[in-house]
Design an enzyme around this catalytic site. Structure first.
Site, PDB file in Angstrom:
ATOM      1  N   SER A 170       0.828  -1.215   0.000  1.00  0.00           N
ATOM      2  CA  SER A 170       0.000   0.000   0.000  1.00  0.00           C
ATOM      3  C   SER A 170       0.863   1.265   0.000  1.00  0.00           C
ATOM      4  O   SER A 170       0.635   2.183  -0.801  1.00  0.00           O
ATOM      5  CB  SER A 170      -0.968   0.007   1.190  1.00  0.00           C
ATOM      6  OG  SER A 170      -0.311  -0.278   2.395  1.00  0.00           O
ATOM      7  N   HIS A 176      -1.855  -8.972   1.651  1.00  0.00           N
ATOM      8  CA  HIS A 176      -1.564  -7.711   2.380  1.00  0.00           C
ATOM      9  C   HIS A 176      -2.732  -7.450   3.339  1.00  0.00           C
ATOM     10  O   HIS A 176      -3.017  -8.272   4.199  1.00  0.00           O
ATOM     11  CB  HIS A 176      -1.329  -6.605   1.344  1.00  0.00           C
ATOM     12  CG  HIS A 176      -0.825  -5.306   1.886  1.00  0.00           C
ATOM     13  ND1 HIS A 176      -0.170  -5.178   3.088  1.00  0.00           N
ATOM     14  CD2 HIS A 176      -0.872  -4.035   1.367  1.00  0.00           C
ATOM     15  CE1 HIS A 176       0.162  -3.905   3.286  1.00  0.00           C
ATOM     16  NE2 HIS A 176      -0.260  -3.196   2.263  1.00  0.00           N
ATOM     17  N   HIS A 232       5.782 -12.702   7.311  1.00  0.00           N
ATOM     18  CA  HIS A 232       5.951 -11.297   6.928  1.00  0.00           C
ATOM     19  C   HIS A 232       7.106 -11.158   5.943  1.00  0.00           C
ATOM     20  O   HIS A 232       8.058 -11.941   5.995  1.00  0.00           O
ATOM     21  CB  HIS A 232       6.227 -10.418   8.157  1.00  0.00           C
ATOM     22  CG  HIS A 232       5.916  -8.978   7.912  1.00  0.00           C
ATOM     23  ND1 HIS A 232       6.852  -8.101   7.405  1.00  0.00           N
ATOM     24  CD2 HIS A 232       4.767  -8.272   8.052  1.00  0.00           C
ATOM     25  CE1 HIS A 232       6.280  -6.914   7.272  1.00  0.00           C
ATOM     26  NE2 HIS A 232       5.023  -6.993   7.653  1.00  0.00           N
ATOM     27  N   ARG A 277       2.743  -4.937  16.874  1.00  0.00           N
ATOM     28  CA  ARG A 277       1.342  -4.510  16.748  1.00  0.00           C
ATOM     29  C   ARG A 277       0.415  -5.651  17.182  1.00  0.00           C
ATOM     30  O   ARG A 277      -0.652  -5.426  17.759  1.00  0.00           O
ATOM     31  CB  ARG A 277       1.051  -4.072  15.308  1.00  0.00           C
ATOM     32  CG  ARG A 277       1.949  -2.920  14.859  1.00  0.00           C
ATOM     33  CD  ARG A 277       1.812  -2.629  13.379  1.00  0.00           C
ATOM     34  NE  ARG A 277       2.177  -3.756  12.553  1.00  0.00           N
ATOM     35  CZ  ARG A 277       1.991  -3.827  11.243  1.00  0.00           C
ATOM     36  NH1 ARG A 277       1.426  -2.823  10.595  1.00  0.00           N
ATOM     37  NH2 ARG A 277       2.362  -4.889  10.565  1.00  0.00           N
ATOM     38  N   ASP A 323      -2.291  -8.748  11.436  1.00  0.00           N
ATOM     39  CA  ASP A 323      -3.624  -9.192  11.026  1.00  0.00           C
ATOM     40  C   ASP A 323      -4.131 -10.389  11.827  1.00  0.00           C
ATOM     41  O   ASP A 323      -5.316 -10.697  11.801  1.00  0.00           O
ATOM     42  CB  ASP A 323      -3.625  -9.537   9.533  1.00  0.00           C
ATOM     43  CG  ASP A 323      -3.312  -8.318   8.690  1.00  0.00           C
ATOM     44  OD1 ASP A 323      -3.902  -7.264   8.959  1.00  0.00           O
ATOM     45  OD2 ASP A 323      -2.484  -8.419   7.772  1.00  0.00           O
TER      46      ASP A 323
HETATM   47  N1  CMX Z   1       1.431 -19.826   5.545  1.00  0.00           N
HETATM   48  C1  CMX Z   1       1.908 -20.715   4.624  1.00  0.00           C
HETATM   49  N2  CMX Z   1       2.988 -20.492   3.857  1.00  0.00           N
HETATM   50  C2  CMX Z   1       3.650 -19.337   4.080  1.00  0.00           C
HETATM   51  C3  CMX Z   1       3.253 -18.401   5.057  1.00  0.00           C
HETATM   52  C4  CMX Z   1       2.083 -18.675   5.792  1.00  0.00           C
HETATM   53  N3  CMX Z   1       1.592 -17.833   6.697  1.00  0.00           N
HETATM   54  N4  CMX Z   1       4.118 -17.369   5.038  1.00  0.00           N
HETATM   55  C5  CMX Z   1       5.028 -17.639   4.075  1.00  0.00           C
HETATM   56  N5  CMX Z   1       4.734 -18.829   3.499  1.00  0.00           N
HETATM   57  C6  CMX Z   1       5.397 -19.457   2.359  1.00  0.00           C
HETATM   58  C7  CMX Z   1       5.306 -18.538   1.151  1.00  0.00           C
HETATM   59  O1  CMX Z   1       4.047 -18.681   0.504  1.00  0.00           O
HETATM   60  C8  CMX Z   1       6.468 -19.021   0.322  1.00  0.00           C
HETATM   61  O2  CMX Z   1       6.086 -20.228  -0.301  1.00  0.00           O
HETATM   62  P1  CMX Z   1       6.544 -20.559  -1.836  1.00  0.00           P
HETATM   63  O3  CMX Z   1       8.033 -20.491  -1.816  1.00  0.00           O
HETATM   64  O4  CMX Z   1       5.987 -21.921  -2.058  1.00  0.00           O
HETATM   65  O5  CMX Z   1       5.925 -19.498  -2.686  1.00  0.00           O
HETATM   66  C9  CMX Z   1       7.514 -19.361   1.385  1.00  0.00           C
HETATM   67  O6  CMX Z   1       6.787 -19.579   2.616  1.00  0.00           O
HETATM   68  C10 CMX Z   1       8.524 -18.261   1.620  1.00  0.00           C
HETATM   69  O7  CMX Z   1       7.835 -17.060   1.880  1.00  0.00           O
HETATM   70  P2  CMX Z   1       8.451 -15.967   2.886  1.00  0.00           P
HETATM   71  O8  CMX Z   1       9.765 -15.519   2.324  1.00  0.00           O
HETATM   72  O9  CMX Z   1       8.444 -16.505   4.270  1.00  0.00           O
HETATM   73  O10 CMX Z   1       7.367 -14.834   2.869  1.00  0.00           O
HETATM   74  P3  CMX Z   1       7.121 -13.716   1.762  1.00  0.00           P
HETATM   75  O11 CMX Z   1       7.962 -12.547   2.109  1.00  0.00           O
HETATM   76  O12 CMX Z   1       7.222 -14.263   0.396  1.00  0.00           O
HETATM   77  O13 CMX Z   1       5.586 -13.389   2.014  1.00  0.00           O
HETATM   78  C11 CMX Z   1       3.653 -12.915   3.290  1.00  0.00           C
HETATM   79  C12 CMX Z   1       5.160 -12.648   3.128  1.00  0.00           C
HETATM   80  C13 CMX Z   1       3.139 -11.988   4.366  1.00  0.00           C
HETATM   81  C14 CMX Z   1       2.939 -12.590   1.971  1.00  0.00           C
HETATM   82  C15 CMX Z   1       3.456 -14.405   3.680  1.00  0.00           C
HETATM   83  O14 CMX Z   1       4.074 -14.657   4.921  1.00  0.00           O
HETATM   84  C16 CMX Z   1       1.996 -14.795   3.727  1.00  0.00           C
HETATM   85  O15 CMX Z   1       1.422 -15.156   2.694  1.00  0.00           O
HETATM   86  N6  CMX Z   1       1.349 -14.744   4.954  1.00  0.00           N
HETATM   87  C17 CMX Z   1      -0.063 -14.981   5.072  1.00  0.00           C
HETATM   88  C18 CMX Z   1      -0.863 -13.775   4.625  1.00  0.00           C
HETATM   89  C19 CMX Z   1      -0.736 -12.645   5.607  1.00  0.00           C
HETATM   90  O16 CMX Z   1      -0.886 -12.808   6.805  1.00  0.00           O
HETATM   91  N7  CMX Z   1      -0.486 -11.443   5.087  1.00  0.00           N
HETATM   92  C20 CMX Z   1      -0.452 -10.213   5.908  1.00  0.00           C
HETATM   93  C21 CMX Z   1       0.930  -9.617   6.042  1.00  0.00           C
HETATM   94  C22 CMX Z   1       0.886  -8.324   6.819  1.00  0.00           C
HETATM   95  C23 CMX Z   1       0.246  -7.246   5.996  1.00  0.00           C
HETATM   96  O17 CMX Z   1       0.825  -6.845   4.974  1.00  0.00           O
HETATM   97  O18 CMX Z   1      -0.859  -6.813   6.331  1.00  0.00           O
END
Ligand code: CMX
Length: 449
Positions: free
Chosen positions: A258, A288, A334, A343, A389
């Protein structure tokens, strides 16, 4: 009440004459000087290296932009302008209730200036927000005209865009205003947007879930308290939840979807409304901001399948089933943080203080025990700990605010504080249009043959 806001106040808050304009007019030359010094003395220094992995991996870890309103540390979380961590912010910010949650309008002031407002400054700024909150008829009409199954975030983005035709910056740009003056018009538009957002957001809520039964603004209340009131929540505790929520979600450095969207779009000199509407579209993504609604959906799924008090074993199996079906566990992980999000900790402490025996709050605490070890076992998740979240929606749900498709709108009201403050500073510092380069797959391989 609005009718009673007299014409001298209206004049006082007209273009470029708000207390924030005065305060920033003193700060801007200092920061401009600092940027000039950095450019001349440090311009050739390396901040880090750009690997192919980072370029194809969503630019993780690349420090590649200037964003002066907050800074994020992987272990300790966010620090707002002026050096305030979340616990520090919550201890020192002005409050509506002694010992309670910060007033988010004071956080906007802090993000812009690095200082909390004095009581007098706060009072004047709250008056300014009250005076500027009234929505134009076309915005009200637009919201009312939308099908109620339009996602609330889509409604929010459209309603923000409907304000654009009154942009002071767009109008000044057409007149050929000098570049040195841009920030003043961005500030005008930003204060206007911040003032109007709770009204827009409350209207979307009442339109979507309450057959257009709107609630009049109460000008005795603070910015967030009035938002809670217009949503239909009068309990002091709900007002406090909203104040806290809007304060801690306001800013999270510049690289998140964002903030970066708003920064990027603003760099083309698109005004505050165009820039922030775009940011809202990014916030609406499930990876996000939408994650807070997804957390509720996931917890509801647990309750439906396993009841209110699942065993640890049953919850473990449910978590594995989610992962094995190719989904993420919302609220965990994250892009930058490598520890529990402060938070989240703040909200968990609020729940501990005010809420007893709520099955969803208890379940949230239980997931903290179960989910991180499982994510660690996956072997690829960089951060197994909860993000903001994981807790925010649960607090709202407890107080009867159960329409979780709406939760990201509350996030959107809050994030405007950071994005708008950053837009003002980007123009004050004369930052250029963003234009990074890209490579094709073939070009990457050819480069290292
Ligand atoms: N559940 C399952 N798998 C997850 C995970 C979770 N909560 N968090 C990361 N992973 C996976 C990723 O999907 C990725 O898998 P692939 O390699 O198969 O694509 C792998 O672990 C590595 O990812 P990462 O380096 O740990 O995390 P990223 O920086 O790529 O992504 C985020 C960060 C937030 C998108 C991810 O942790 C996620 O999808 N979390 C769940 C959604 C969420 O809570 N989002 C809110 C974030 C805060 C916000 O912005 O508001």
């Amino acid at each position: 009440m609005l009718g009673r806001i007299n014409s001298s106040i209206v004049r006082k808050f007209s273009q470029h004459h708000s207390p924030l304009h005065e305060k920033l007019s003193k700060l801007v030359p200092k920061k401009q000087e600092q940027l000039k010094r950095i450019k001349t003395t440090l311009g050739e220094k390396e901040i880090g290296k750009i690997t192919v992995g980072a370029a194809v991996g969503g630019m993780r870890g690349m420090k590649a932009m200037l964003y002066d309103t907050s800074i994020l540390d992987a272990q300790h979380g966010i620090t707002y302008n002026g050096g305030h961590s979340i616990p520090d912010l919550c201890a020192k910010a002005p409050k509506a209730v002694e010992g309670g949650e910060p007033l988010p309008e004071a956080i906007f002031w802090l993000l812009l200036t690095g200082d909390f407002p004095t009581p007098q400054e706060l009072k004047e700024f709250q008056n300014e927000l009250r005076q500027k909150g009234t929505l134009p008829k076309e915005t009200n009409d637009l919201i009312k005209s939308l099908p109620t199954n339009t996602h609330p975030m889509t409604q929010l983005s459209m309603a923000i865009l409907s304000l654009q035709r009154n942009s002071k910056f767009a109008e000044a740009y057409r007149r050929g205003v000098s570049k040195a003056e841009y920030w003043k018009y961005y500030l005008d538009d930003s204060i206007d947007l911040v003032a109007k957002l709770p009204h827009i957001a409350a209207r979307i809520y009442r339109h979507t879930y309450f057959n257009d039964k709107y609630i009049e603004s109460d000008h005795k209340l603070d910015w967030a308290g009035n938002y809670a009131h217009m949503l239909g929540y009068e309990r002091q505790e709900v007002k406090e939840v909203i104040r806290g929520y809007l304060s801690i979600h306001a800013d999270h450095e510049g690289g998140n979807v964002s903030a970066h969207t708003s920064h990027l779009v603003g760099s083309a000199l698109s005004d505050t409304y165009l820039s922030y509407s775009a940011a809202i579209n990014g916030l609406a993504g499930p990876l996000h901001g939408l994650a807070n609604q997804e957390v509720l959906r996931w917890l509801m799924g647990v309750r439906e399948k396993l009841g209110d008090n699942p065993t640890d074993e049953a919850l473990e199996k449910y978590t594995w089933d989610t992962l094995n079906s190719g989904k993420v566990i919302p609220g965990y992980g994250h892009g930058v943080l490598r520890n529990t999000d402060p938070r989240y900790t703040h909200q968990a402490a609020f729940a501990k203080k005010y809420i007893k025996n709520d099955p969803l709050v208890n379940l949230t605490a239980q997931t903290l025990k179960i989910i991180p070890p499982i994510l660690l076992k996956l072997g690829k998740v960089a951060n197994p700990w909860p993000n903001v979240d994981a807790h925010s929606g649960v607090l709202l749900y407890h107080y009867g605010f159960t329409q979780f498709d709406y939760y990201t709108v509350v996030f959107g009201v809050s994030r405007a504080l950071g994005c708008c403050a950053a837009l003002v500073w980007s123009r004050a510092l004369g930052l250029p249009i963003e234009r990074p380069g890209s490579l094709t797959l073939d070009a990457i391989e050819a480069r290292y043959k």
